[in-house]
Write a protein that holds these residues in place. Sequence first.
Motif, PDB file in Angstrom:
ATOM      1  N   HIS A 167       0.861  -1.183   0.000  1.00  0.00           N
ATOM      2  CA  HIS A 167       0.000   0.000   0.000  1.00  0.00           C
ATOM      3  C   HIS A 167       0.898   1.235   0.000  1.00  0.00           C
ATOM      4  N   GLU A 168       0.855   1.988  -1.077  1.00  0.00           N
ATOM      5  CA  GLU A 168       1.696   3.163  -1.260  1.00  0.00           C
ATOM      6  C   GLU A 168       0.847   4.432  -1.110  1.00  0.00           C
ATOM      7  N   ALA A 169       1.378   5.399  -0.330  1.00  0.00           N
ATOM      8  CA  ALA A 169       0.610   6.609  -0.045  1.00  0.00           C
ATOM      9  C   ALA A 169       0.414   7.490  -1.274  1.00  0.00           C
ATOM     10  N   TYR A 170       1.408   7.556  -2.139  1.00  0.00           N
ATOM     11  CA  TYR A 170       1.326   8.456  -3.287  1.00  0.00           C
ATOM     12  C   TYR A 170       0.460   7.848  -4.388  1.00  0.00           C
ATOM     13  N   PRO A 171      -0.080   8.692  -5.269  1.00  0.00           N
ATOM     14  CA  PRO A 171      -1.034   8.196  -6.276  1.00  0.00           C
ATOM     15  C   PRO A 171      -0.412   7.397  -7.406  1.00  0.00           C
ATOM     16  N   GLY A 172       0.912   7.395  -7.522  1.00  0.00           N
ATOM     17  CA  GLY A 172       1.568   6.653  -8.595  1.00  0.00           C
ATOM     18  C   GLY A 172       2.965   6.268  -8.207  1.00  0.00           C
ATOM     19  N   GLY A 173       3.724   5.790  -9.180  1.00  0.00           N
ATOM     20  CA  GLY A 173       5.090   5.358  -8.935  1.00  0.00           C
ATOM     21  C   GLY A 173       6.029   6.520  -8.714  1.00  0.00           C
ATOM     22  N   ALA A 174       7.328   6.200  -8.619  1.00  0.00           N
ATOM     23  CA  ALA A 174       8.347   7.200  -8.289  1.00  0.00           C
ATOM     24  C   ALA A 174       9.176   7.595  -9.511  1.00  0.00           C
ATOM     25  N   ASP A 175       8.601   7.555 -10.721  1.00  0.00           N
ATOM     26  CA  ASP A 175       9.342   7.933 -11.914  1.00  0.00           C
ATOM     27  C   ASP A 175       9.837   9.364 -11.801  1.00  0.00           C
ATOM     28  N   GLY A 176      11.131   9.554 -12.024  1.00  0.00           N
ATOM     29  CA  GLY A 176      11.709  10.886 -11.990  1.00  0.00           C
ATOM     30  C   GLY A 176      11.995  11.417 -10.608  1.00  0.00           C
ATOM     31  N   VAL A 177      11.738  10.625  -9.558  1.00  0.00           N
ATOM     32  CA  VAL A 177      11.925  11.080  -8.183  1.00  0.00           C
ATOM     33  C   VAL A 177      13.243  10.543  -7.638  1.00  0.00           C
ATOM     34  N   GLY A 178      14.029  11.420  -7.006  1.00  0.00           N
ATOM     35  CA  GLY A 178      15.256  10.990  -6.353  1.00  0.00           C
ATOM     36  C   GLY A 178      16.481  11.163  -7.223  1.00  0.00           C
ATOM     37  N   ALA A 179      17.635  11.070  -6.585  1.00  0.00           N
ATOM     38  CA  ALA A 179      18.910  11.258  -7.269  1.00  0.00           C
ATOM     39  C   ALA A 179      19.537   9.890  -7.545  1.00  0.00           C
ATOM     40  N   MET A 180      20.874   9.880  -7.651  1.00  0.00           N
ATOM     41  CA  MET A 180      21.593   8.633  -7.892  1.00  0.00           C
ATOM     42  C   MET A 180      21.864   7.908  -6.575  1.00  0.00           C
ATOM     43  N   LEU A 181      21.992   6.605  -6.644  1.00  0.00           N
ATOM     44  CA  LEU A 181      22.381   5.809  -5.490  1.00  0.00           C
ATOM     45  C   LEU A 181      23.178   4.612  -5.985  1.00  0.00           C
ATOM     46  N   SER A 182      23.662   3.819  -5.048  1.00  0.00           N
ATOM     47  CA  SER A 182      24.415   2.623  -5.429  1.00  0.00           C
ATOM     48  C   SER A 182      23.904   1.419  -4.663  1.00  0.00           C
ATOM     49  N   LEU A 183      24.031   0.267  -5.296  1.00  0.00           N
ATOM     50  CA  LEU A 183      23.749  -1.008  -4.655  1.00  0.00           C
ATOM     51  C   LEU A 183      25.059  -1.781  -4.584  1.00  0.00           C
ATOM     52  N   ALA A 184      25.456  -2.114  -3.375  1.00  0.00           N
ATOM     53  CA  ALA A 184      26.714  -2.812  -3.145  1.00  0.00           C
ATOM     54  C   ALA A 184      26.538  -4.310  -3.388  1.00  0.00           C
ATOM     55  N   PRO A 185      27.647  -5.066  -3.416  1.00  0.00           N
ATOM     56  CA  PRO A 185      27.543  -6.510  -3.659  1.00  0.00           C
ATOM     57  C   PRO A 185      26.579  -7.224  -2.723  1.00  0.00           C
ATOM     58  N   ASN A 186      26.543  -6.836  -1.448  1.00  0.00           N
ATOM     59  CA  ASN A 186      25.625  -7.487  -0.513  1.00  0.00           C
ATOM     60  C   ASN A 186      24.172  -7.228  -0.863  1.00  0.00           C
ATOM     61  N   GLY A 187      23.870  -6.012  -1.343  1.00  0.00           N
ATOM     62  CA  GLY A 187      22.509  -5.710  -1.763  1.00  0.00           C
ATOM     63  C   GLY A 187      22.107  -6.464  -3.007  1.00  0.00           C
TER      64      GLY A 187
END
Length: 395
Positions: free
Chosen positions: A33-53
């Motif tokens: 159950h997501e509070a916002y009316p749609g997905g997160a397209d275009g929201v947020g900056a860059m991030l990384s996923l490490a080997p453990n993730g």
Amino acid sequence: MGTVRTAVVIGGGIGGTVAAMALARAGIEATVHEAYPGGADGVGAMLSLAPNGLAALRIVGAEEAVRAVGHPVPGVVMADGAGNRLAEFHGFPGLPATHAMARADLHRALTERALAQGVKIEYGRRLVGAEEGIDGVTAVFSDGGTAHADVLIGADGIRSTVRTLVDPAAPGPEYAGVLGFGGLAADDVAPAGDETPAEPGTTYFAFGSSFIGWWRLPDGQLCWFASLPRTEPLTWTEVQRIPAEQWLARLRERYAGHVPGERLLAHTTPDTLMATGPMERMPSVPHWHRGRLVLVGDAVHAPSSSSGQGASLAVESAVELARCLRDLPDHTAAFGAYERLRRSRVELIGGNAAATNRAKAGQAGPPALPSPEQMFGPVHRHLIDWDARVTADGQ
């Protein structure tokens, strides 16, 4: 197998989406159950996923989809404010490379995988309360709707509503003393003092009077992330009200004389500048669960972006929670084992990130530079054995 058969997941971000996929693999039906009316397209900056993730994503069948929207950055170079290299690391043999990507791309890839696996996602469902009974828990939403299940999982971010339901006295996010920014610099910039261009597949961190990091994107541009110390925090909305030109001017003033920062910012235009808002982390949360309610991801252990582990830890916790609910006889035992499995790991990583935050804010000198094995080994090598049975003591 435990007695939990259904779950309400609050929050459709990284932790919530992966939790629903992991629960489905454990034989538990979960609806997000997501509070916002749609997905997160275009929201947020860059991030990384490490080997453990990435390894944890492999368990829910999402690793390849996520790799496809990112690019590998296995190397790390630590430098000073003059651009001089102080330490280097080029990844561990046998482990996948860290992958960098836009948060929106990661969110889209995970959502698509979840839907393909049959996970239900409902939008516009903002939680306002939860009512527990002997046969389960009922989530109450702002639109007047409800949802009933055996357990309720709070994956609703650093300003979690579920956290306040678990414990009204729970701490909120802790401001790190800096505002975060990112941007793109032209591909012909050589940030280091020796004119060496940024090598593809390597993330650079330069400490000095201020901190800045950068890496080369597949198109050749340099993606950078920096911090601007500020005693009083501004909300993300307040930061957005200030024109990008003004923020860029303040950043250039702050990084004058800091060789990598000065060069990167000189080749950045306001239209590529992104303000990510105050850098925050969660301090130790006394209560991870109460009754049929439990927390996962940033709602309980956001370590701040300085860790490079926020997304990876959320994925790990989502998978471990599903294992505990699969193997232990009831939700009480499962939640206790889950916390024992996770608390020491996430709080150690969060504490290390807090020390880096203090350096970024000018409250301490540059962090000590241990060996790559000391810095990354215990974190990156962490693997979850899905087939192993969880015991009540969290083993």
